[in-house]
Motif scaffolding. Structure first.
Motif, PDB file in Angstrom:
ATOM      1  N   ALA A   1       0.637  -1.047  -0.125  1.00 37.01           N
ATOM      2  CA  ALA A   1      -0.110   0.014   0.030  1.00 37.01           C
ATOM      3  C   ALA A   1       0.676   1.326   0.113  1.00 37.01           C
ATOM      4  CB  ALA A   1      -0.888   0.089   1.138  1.00 37.01           C
ATOM      5  N   SER A   2       1.940   1.179   0.706  1.00 31.79           N
ATOM      6  CA  SER A   2       2.751   2.312   0.837  1.00 31.79           C
ATOM      7  C   SER A   2       3.702   2.646  -0.425  1.00 31.79           C
ATOM      8  CB  SER A   2       3.704   2.181   2.006  1.00 31.79           C
ATOM      9  OG  SER A   2       4.625   3.169   1.945  1.00 31.79           O
ATOM     10  N   MET A   3       4.166   1.491  -0.974  1.00 39.06           N
ATOM     11  CA  MET A   3       4.798   1.639  -2.272  1.00 39.06           C
ATOM     12  C   MET A   3       3.876   2.228  -3.390  1.00 39.06           C
ATOM     13  SD  MET A   3       7.131  -1.796  -2.087  1.00 39.06           S
ATOM     14  CE  MET A   3       7.877  -1.268  -3.732  1.00 39.06           C
ATOM     15  N   SER A   4       2.547   1.650  -3.388  1.00 36.90           N
ATOM     16  CA  SER A   4       1.468   2.110  -4.290  1.00 36.90           C
ATOM     17  C   SER A   4       1.352   3.315  -4.104  1.00 36.90           C
ATOM     18  CB  SER A   4       0.262   1.062  -4.120  1.00 36.90           C
ATOM     19  OG  SER A   4      -0.731   1.600  -4.966  1.00 36.90           O
ATOM     20  N   SER A   5       1.040   3.918  -2.834  1.00 37.68           N
ATOM     21  CA  SER A   5       0.762   5.327  -2.686  1.00 37.68           C
ATOM     22  C   SER A   5       1.651   6.271  -3.315  1.00 37.68           C
ATOM     23  CB  SER A   5       0.288   5.600  -1.161  1.00 37.68           C
ATOM     24  OG  SER A   5       0.232   6.746  -0.997  1.00 37.68           O
ATOM     25  N   VAL A   6       2.940   6.002  -2.948  1.00 37.10           N
ATOM     26  CA  VAL A   6       4.231   6.685  -3.410  1.00 37.10           C
ATOM     27  C   VAL A   6       4.084   6.800  -4.968  1.00 37.10           C
ATOM     28  CG1 VAL A   6       6.556   7.065  -3.433  1.00 37.10           C
ATOM     29  CG2 VAL A   6       5.421   6.644  -1.346  1.00 37.10           C
ATOM     30  N   LYS A   7       3.945   5.627  -5.382  1.00 34.68           N
ATOM     31  CA  LYS A   7       4.190   5.360  -6.653  1.00 34.68           C
ATOM     32  C   LYS A   7       2.769   6.080  -7.598  1.00 34.68           C
ATOM     33  CE  LYS A   7       4.584   2.234 -10.548  1.00 34.68           C
ATOM     34  NZ  LYS A   7       4.107   0.670 -10.856  1.00 34.68           N
ATOM     35  N   LYS A   8       1.922   6.046  -6.992  1.00 39.91           N
ATOM     36  CA  LYS A   8       0.588   6.904  -7.769  1.00 39.91           C
ATOM     37  C   LYS A   8       0.910   8.334  -7.533  1.00 39.91           C
ATOM     38  CE  LYS A   8      -4.393   7.042  -7.306  1.00 39.91           C
ATOM     39  NZ  LYS A   8      -5.475   6.579  -6.463  1.00 39.91           N
ATOM     40  N   LEU A   9       1.380   8.940  -6.399  1.00 39.00           N
ATOM     41  CA  LEU A   9       1.353  10.074  -6.199  1.00 39.00           C
ATOM     42  C   LEU A   9       2.630  10.658  -7.184  1.00 39.00           C
ATOM     43  CD1 LEU A   9       0.653  12.255  -3.998  1.00 39.00           C
ATOM     44  CD2 LEU A   9       2.781  12.019  -2.936  1.00 39.00           C
ATOM     45  N   GLU A  10       3.565  10.046  -7.411  1.00 35.69           N
ATOM     46  CA  GLU A  10       4.419  10.448  -8.363  1.00 35.69           C
ATOM     47  C   GLU A  10       4.016  10.467  -9.976  1.00 35.69           C
ATOM     48  OE1 GLU A  10       7.631  12.079  -7.789  1.00 35.69           O
ATOM     49  OE2 GLU A  10       6.943  11.919  -5.590  1.00 35.69           O
ATOM     50  N   GLU A  11       3.194   9.437 -10.072  1.00 38.02           N
ATOM     51  CA  GLU A  11       2.640   9.334 -11.470  1.00 38.02           C
ATOM     52  C   GLU A  11       1.428  10.520 -11.654  1.00 38.02           C
ATOM     53  OE1 GLU A  11       0.813   5.450 -11.585  1.00 38.02           O
ATOM     54  OE2 GLU A  11       2.580   4.441 -12.007  1.00 38.02           O
ATOM     55  N   GLU A  12       0.725  10.903 -10.744  1.00 38.04           N
ATOM     56  CA  GLU A  12      -0.327  11.754 -10.883  1.00 38.04           C
ATOM     57  C   GLU A  12       0.437  13.175 -10.875  1.00 38.04           C
ATOM     58  OE1 GLU A  12      -2.979  11.465  -7.578  1.00 38.04           O
ATOM     59  OE2 GLU A  12      -4.010   9.798  -8.388  1.00 38.04           O
ATOM     60  N   LEU A  13       1.584  13.443 -10.259  1.00 35.98           N
ATOM     61  CA  LEU A  13       1.860  14.881  -9.865  1.00 35.98           C
ATOM     62  C   LEU A  13       3.208  14.996 -10.853  1.00 35.98           C
ATOM     63  CD1 LEU A  13       1.617  15.262  -6.165  1.00 35.98           C
ATOM     64  CD2 LEU A  13       0.032  16.170  -8.116  1.00 35.98           C
ATOM     65  N   SER A  14       3.240  16.259 -11.389  1.00 35.54           N
ATOM     66  CA  SER A  14       4.503  16.771 -12.304  1.00 35.54           C
ATOM     67  C   SER A  14       5.795  16.886 -11.512  1.00 35.54           C
ATOM     68  CB  SER A  14       4.162  17.950 -13.052  1.00 35.54           C
ATOM     69  OG  SER A  14       3.095  17.848 -13.933  1.00 35.54           O
ATOM     70  N   ALA A  15       6.821  16.779 -12.010  1.00 35.53           N
ATOM     71  CA  ALA A  15       8.096  16.967 -11.138  1.00 35.53           C
ATOM     72  C   ALA A  15       8.235  18.495 -10.996  1.00 35.53           C
ATOM     73  CB  ALA A  15       9.315  16.692 -12.022  1.00 35.53           C
ATOM     74  N   PRO A  16       8.450  18.724  -9.439  1.00 35.36           N
ATOM     75  CA  PRO A  16       8.825  20.219  -9.012  1.00 35.36           C
ATOM     76  C   PRO A  16       9.759  20.827  -9.778  1.00 35.36           C
ATOM     77  CG  PRO A  16       9.763  18.819  -7.503  1.00 35.36           C
ATOM     78  CD  PRO A  16       9.163  17.684  -8.392  1.00 35.36           C
ATOM     79  N   ASN A  17       9.492  21.867 -10.075  1.00 34.69           N
ATOM     80  CA  ASN A  17      10.347  22.834 -10.958  1.00 34.69           C
ATOM     81  C   ASN A  17      10.834  24.020  -9.830  1.00 34.69           C
ATOM     82  OD1 ASN A  17      11.675  24.914 -12.538  1.00 34.69           O
ATOM     83  ND2 ASN A  17      10.320  24.819 -14.113  1.00 34.69           N
ATOM     84  N   TYR A  18      12.186  23.865  -9.476  1.00 30.62           N
ATOM     85  CA  TYR A  18      12.558  24.611  -8.313  1.00 30.62           C
ATOM     86  C   TYR A  18      13.074  26.014  -8.844  1.00 30.62           C
ATOM     87  CZ  TYR A  18      12.501  20.300  -5.772  1.00 30.62           C
ATOM     88  OH  TYR A  18      12.432  19.146  -5.181  1.00 30.62           O
ATOM     89  N   ASN A  19      12.626  26.344 -10.048  1.00 35.44           N
ATOM     90  CA  ASN A  19      13.005  27.786 -10.792  1.00 35.44           C
ATOM     91  C   ASN A  19      11.780  28.422 -10.689  1.00 35.44           C
ATOM     92  OD1 ASN A  19      15.861  27.529 -10.971  1.00 35.44           O
ATOM     93  ND2 ASN A  19      15.387  26.201 -13.132  1.00 35.44           N
ATOM     94  N   PHE A  20      10.596  27.800 -10.323  1.00 27.90           N
ATOM     95  CA  PHE A  20       9.143  28.305 -10.096  1.00 27.90           C
ATOM     96  C   PHE A  20       8.928  28.609  -8.763  1.00 27.90           C
ATOM     97  CE2 PHE A  20       6.494  28.157 -14.042  1.00 27.90           C
ATOM     98  CZ  PHE A  20       7.344  28.492 -15.066  1.00 27.90           C
TER      99      PHE A  20
END
Length: 463
Positions: free
Chosen positions: A92-111
């Protein structure tokens, strides 16, 4: 015959003894069986409860089993249950993290996006804070007399022209902070620029919020976001107080994994501080703090950092350079309101910064409207034009190839610059603006779109 009788008696006695011995063994067996817990599963070692050190483990395992059985209605053995739960939790933990990363774009630290934690409501704060913002009078009494006075009355009547999807929330509410961090990450921004006053201080309509910094940092880290500080113009802000406050921030929060550090062109990793209304302090005072020879110099100390000044008027660029700042930002989301916020001036400002080894950080915004708190300020309203105003600002920013773009704002609701989710609402005589015909998350999506565009164009700039 005598020998035969003797042998017969011996055999009978032996049989009786053996029978008695067998009965004794059976009795022992039955006694031990009564000591065995009735709920013991198949395969438990016989007589386990007789060993004190194992008895404790058995009691613990049995207690866990009871809890698990009540929660899950499970009837399998303890070992199977515990193993199954461990595996399921991990999955469940691995699935949650994986799902989160799939749903959200990579953070842009220049924004970088400006963020405010000054909101409160009765549930978390005992009263409304900032949502009940007063109507600010015009400085000219003749004009002021033509407009209403008083303050807003939440939750239906708030000091904003738009209405948040989360309602008149409290910035202390962990579920609100969580929702905000997810929205910011969804927008593919990477750095939260947190409005900050020293401990015990606040703006004239708010209350101290420094105690919220740890929870913001923790939630930001969960979403792989970073936090920089937007130093507000607190009372008696000068070179000495700034030195102590920068030291306080770095000492208290600098070790947190979400604390933002910017990598300079020479490879140094330094904290970054935006300084709002920096121009109200004369350059000589700033130079005491920000130049190597200054009497309160922070340079080449453990508290050295990148300090970004607010540019409003054109002449401020020379003051910023003399003061020892590392760069400038424009903050206001009103194209044409000030020299700094006028898109057509960004190219010349960028050229000035490049020639003086300064960072130029243009600030883009989705629009501007503050008539809920400044009813006389219609002329500075900037219509969102269904997102076109925002995209025009991003386009203008990308033209000057900045190292960082700042966004005004995530949730400055009073000035209508928020990209946080807003919803249609009508109450009494008040009809709030909304993002229709688009969905409440349209400005998060537009930010994500331009974040990706910026990344691609930046790759070309660096080639």
């Amino acid at each position: 015959i005598l020998n035969y009788d003797i042998m017969a008696r011996f055999r009978r006695r032996t049989c009786i003894i053996l029978l008695l011995f067998i009965l004794f063994i059976c009795s022992i067996m039955m006694a031990l069986k009564t000591l065995r817990p009735d709920r013991a599963g198949f395969g438990d070692p016989f007589g386990l409860g007789l060993l004190p050190e194992l008895q404790q483990r058995t009691v613990l395992l049995d207690s866990k089993q009871n809890l698990l059985n009540r929660a899950q209605g499970d009837t399998v053995t303890r070992v199977s249950n515990l193993h199954s739960i461990a595996v399921n939790t991990m999955k469940a933990s691995m699935s949650s993290v994986k799902k989160l990363e799939e749903e959200l774009s990579a953070p842009n630290y220049n924004f970088h996006i400006f963020y405010y934690t000054w909101y409160g409501n009765p549930q978390f704060d005992g009263k409304y804070i900032h949502w009940n913002h007063p109507l600010l009078p015009h400085w000219d009494p003749k004009i002021a007399n033509n407009y209403p006075k008083g303050r807003h009355n939440p939750p239906e009547d708030i000091g904003a022209n738009f209405y948040p999807e989360l309602g008149s929330y409290s910035s202390k509410d962990p579920t609100v902070i969580e929702a905000h961090m997810k929205q910011i990450r969804t927008a593919s921004t990477g750095v939260i620029v947190l409005s900050w006053y020293p401990p015990g201080m606040a703006d004239e309509n708010g209350e101290p919020t420094d105690d919220l910094v740890p929870i913001v940092l923790d939630h930001a880290h969960k979403y792989n976001l970073k936090v920089a500080f937007h130093i507000e113009p607190y009372k008696d802000r000068d070179d000495r107080s700034m030195y102590h406050n920068v030291k306080y921030i770095i000492d208290k929060y600098g070790s947190h994994p979400a604390f933002y550090r910017h990598k300079t062109s020479i490879g140094r990793l330094l904290p970054m501080f935006y300084v709002y209304d920096s121009y109200v302090t004369i350059p000589e005072i700033w130079a005491n703090l920000l130049t190597v020879s200054g009497s309160q110099s922070i340079r080449n100390t453990p508290y050295d950092a990148l300090f970004i000044a607010l540019l409003v008027e054109e002449r401020h660029k020379h003051d910023i350079h003399r003061s020892g700042f590392d760069g400038m930002y424009t903050y206001f989301a009103t194209n044409g309101f000030s020299y700094g916020s006028s898109h057509h001036n960004w190219a010349s400002l960028k050229a000035f910064c490049d020639s003086n080894n300064l960072m130029f950080i243009p600030s883009v915004g989705p629009g501007y409207i503050d008539t809920s708190i400044r009813p006389w300020n219609n002329h500075n309203t900037r219509n969102r034009v269904n997102g076109k105003y925002y995209e025009t600002a991003f386009s203008a920013a990308l033209l000057v190839r900045p190292e960082i773009i700042s966004i005004t704002s995530f949730n400055e609701w009073h000035e209508g610059t928020q990209i946080e989710k807003a919803v249609p609402k009508r109450t009494g005589q008040v009809v709030y603006l909304d993002y229709k015909p688009h969905k409440p998350n349209v400005y998060l999506e537009l930010t994500q779109k331009w974040s990706e565009k910026y990344r691609k164009e930046q790759e070309q700039w660096l080639m």
